[in-house]
Design an enzyme around this catalytic site. Structure first.
Site, PDB file in Angstrom:
ATOM      1  N   VAL A  11      23.851  15.281  16.971  1.00  0.00           N
ATOM      2  CA  VAL A  11      24.347  15.864  18.136  1.00  0.00           C
ATOM      3  C   VAL A  11      24.145  14.511  19.123  1.00  0.00           C
ATOM      4  O   VAL A  11      23.235  13.737  19.127  1.00  0.00           O
ATOM      5  CB  VAL A  11      23.390  16.655  18.965  1.00  0.00           C
ATOM      6  CG1 VAL A  11      23.816  17.027  20.381  1.00  0.00           C
ATOM      7  CG2 VAL A  11      23.246  18.012  18.054  1.00  0.00           C
ATOM      8  N   ASP A  56      25.085   4.346  21.325  1.00  0.00           N
ATOM      9  CA  ASP A  56      25.755   3.977  22.347  1.00  0.00           C
ATOM     10  C   ASP A  56      27.405   4.525  22.230  1.00  0.00           C
ATOM     11  O   ASP A  56      27.953   3.835  21.262  1.00  0.00           O
ATOM     12  CB  ASP A  56      25.652   2.705  23.085  1.00  0.00           C
ATOM     13  CG  ASP A  56      26.667   2.486  24.093  1.00  0.00           C
ATOM     14  OD1 ASP A  56      27.475   3.455  24.655  1.00  0.00           O
ATOM     15  OD2 ASP A  56      26.681   1.313  24.662  1.00  0.00           O
ATOM     16  N   ASN A  79      28.999  15.570  22.109  1.00  0.00           N
ATOM     17  CA  ASN A  79      28.499  16.041  23.059  1.00  0.00           C
ATOM     18  C   ASN A  79      28.614  15.057  24.498  1.00  0.00           C
ATOM     19  O   ASN A  79      28.727  15.236  25.594  1.00  0.00           O
ATOM     20  CB  ASN A  79      27.275  16.706  23.146  1.00  0.00           C
ATOM     21  CG  ASN A  79      26.549  17.113  24.291  1.00  0.00           C
ATOM     22  OD1 ASN A  79      27.094  17.945  25.338  1.00  0.00           O
ATOM     23  ND2 ASN A  79      25.480  16.530  24.864  1.00  0.00           N
ATOM     24  N   ARG A 112      35.697   8.595  14.258  1.00  0.00           N
ATOM     25  CA  ARG A 112      36.327   7.538  13.292  1.00  0.00           C
ATOM     26  C   ARG A 112      35.052   7.023  12.047  1.00  0.00           C
ATOM     27  O   ARG A 112      35.606   6.757  11.102  1.00  0.00           O
ATOM     28  CB  ARG A 112      36.727   6.453  13.766  1.00  0.00           C
ATOM     29  CG  ARG A 112      38.069   6.726  14.419  1.00  0.00           C
ATOM     30  CD  ARG A 112      38.662   5.567  15.487  1.00  0.00           C
ATOM     31  NE  ARG A 112      38.840   4.413  15.114  1.00  0.00           N
ATOM     32  CZ  ARG A 112      40.269   4.070  14.711  1.00  0.00           C
ATOM     33  NH1 ARG A 112      41.190   4.787  15.004  1.00  0.00           N
ATOM     34  NH2 ARG A 112      40.399   2.734  14.419  1.00  0.00           N
ATOM     35  N   TYR A 142      37.653  12.730  35.859  1.00  0.00           N
ATOM     36  CA  TYR A 142      37.232  13.499  34.832  1.00  0.00           C
ATOM     37  C   TYR A 142      38.149  14.475  34.034  1.00  0.00           C
ATOM     38  O   TYR A 142      38.096  14.656  32.782  1.00  0.00           O
ATOM     39  CB  TYR A 142      36.054  14.397  35.413  1.00  0.00           C
ATOM     40  CG  TYR A 142      35.272  15.126  34.638  1.00  0.00           C
ATOM     41  CD1 TYR A 142      34.288  14.624  33.846  1.00  0.00           C
ATOM     42  CD2 TYR A 142      35.393  16.278  34.420  1.00  0.00           C
ATOM     43  CE1 TYR A 142      33.488  15.336  32.845  1.00  0.00           C
ATOM     44  CE2 TYR A 142      34.689  17.477  33.640  1.00  0.00           C
ATOM     45  CZ  TYR A 142      33.954  16.763  32.755  1.00  0.00           C
ATOM     46  OH  TYR A 142      32.994  17.345  31.824  1.00  0.00           O
ATOM     47  N   LYS A 146      39.090  14.439  30.156  1.00  0.00           N
ATOM     48  CA  LYS A 146      39.042  15.734  29.034  1.00  0.00           C
ATOM     49  C   LYS A 146      40.227  16.175  28.653  1.00  0.00           C
ATOM     50  O   LYS A 146      40.432  16.571  27.517  1.00  0.00           O
ATOM     51  CB  LYS A 146      38.029  16.785  29.790  1.00  0.00           C
ATOM     52  CG  LYS A 146      36.683  16.446  30.456  1.00  0.00           C
ATOM     53  CD  LYS A 146      35.843  16.431  28.857  1.00  0.00           C
ATOM     54  CE  LYS A 146      34.296  16.169  29.173  1.00  0.00           C
ATOM     55  NZ  LYS A 146      33.565  16.119  28.003  1.00  0.00           N
ATOM     56  N   THR A 177      23.058  22.751  34.318  1.00  0.00           N
ATOM     57  CA  THR A 177      22.422  21.376  34.149  1.00  0.00           C
ATOM     58  C   THR A 177      22.094  20.726  35.380  1.00  0.00           C
ATOM     59  O   THR A 177      22.701  20.950  36.292  1.00  0.00           O
ATOM     60  CB  THR A 177      23.194  20.766  33.133  1.00  0.00           C
ATOM     61  OG1 THR A 177      24.775  20.322  33.620  1.00  0.00           O
ATOM     62  CG2 THR A 177      23.640  21.390  31.805  1.00  0.00           C
TER      63      THR A 177
END
Length: 239
Positions: A11, A56, A79, A112, A142, A146, A177
């Protein structure tokens, strides 16, 4: 479809919010090992089956270094993401580039590097976290990032199917969140989003629409754009 039981899961962005919920849900479903990646691994909660990984996603060298430690990988959860939301016409281009580097090129860098490992292990699944703003361009840069990831996910799915890798796109509206803490709107919990996402992986879904907002907007894509963008239509009528 891909089961989580006895699988190894990685994750990205696992230190907080939805990433942390993904880790918890993978453990609850019996994942053998969960590689929890973050730029700062001190944010990763300790657990016997959780292995913190410094990663990163915007740095290909960092990604390929991490790939050396996850040779048993079966499931990848892309994520990690950021929200800047610059105006495409008047906003700061450096901020927009940073958003694209994280939200688009980040998942591409990770996929990749890690998809060949999943394929070598007999196949598995990759889930990319999108947003309802993939389809609704009210989030500035944003939304741009996306929407680009949504297209990339569809391309990944077509290319990786022959390698027995299921590719899933996750869409959602407001989630409870830190990113939405200042908004007084109905929100779905991160734990529920993670549950629905893994349900989708295990049922063989291509897309997971986690809430009514994402389902409504997806359905509206086949209709007139005035439904999604009423303001330009109203202005045109007034003129």
């Amino acid at each position: 479809m891909t089961t989580i039981q006895d699988r190894t899961v990685l994750v990205t962005g696992a230190g907080r919010g939805l990433g942390r919920a993904f880790v918890a849900e993978a453990l609850a479903r019996g994942a053998r090992t969960v590689y929890a990646s973050a730029r700062d691994t001190s944010t990763i909660e300790g657990h016997p089956r959780v292995v913190p990984v410094e990663l990163d996603v915007t740095n290909p060298e960092s990604v390929y270094e991490a790939a050396e430690y996850v040779g048993d990988l079966g499931v990848l959860i892309n994520n990690a993401g950021i929200l800047i939301g610059e105006s495409p016409l008047t906003g700061d281009l450096d901020g927009m580039r940073r958003e694209l580097e994280t939200n688009l090129y980040g998942p591409l860098n990770v996929t990749r590097a890690l998809a060949p490992i999943i394929a070598a292990n007999g196949g598995g699944a990759i889930l990319n976290v999108h947003s309802v703003l993939s389809w609704l361009a009210v989030g500035g840069s944003y939304s741009v990032s996306k929407a680009a990831l949504w297209s990339a996910t569809n391309a990944m799915r077509a290319e990786l199917a022959a390698q027995n890798i299921q590719v899933v796109g996750l869409h959602l509206g407001y989630m409870d969140t830190d990113m939405t803490s200042g908004l007084d709107v109905p929100k779905i919990s991160a734990a529920e989003v993670a549950r629905l996402a893994f349900d989708g992986i295990e049922s063989g879904a291509h897309e997971v629409l986690a809430d009514d907002t994402s389902r409504t907007v997806k359905a509206a894509l086949s209709g007139d754009l005035d439904v999604l963008y009423p303001q330009p239509a109203q202005q045109g009528a007034a003129e």
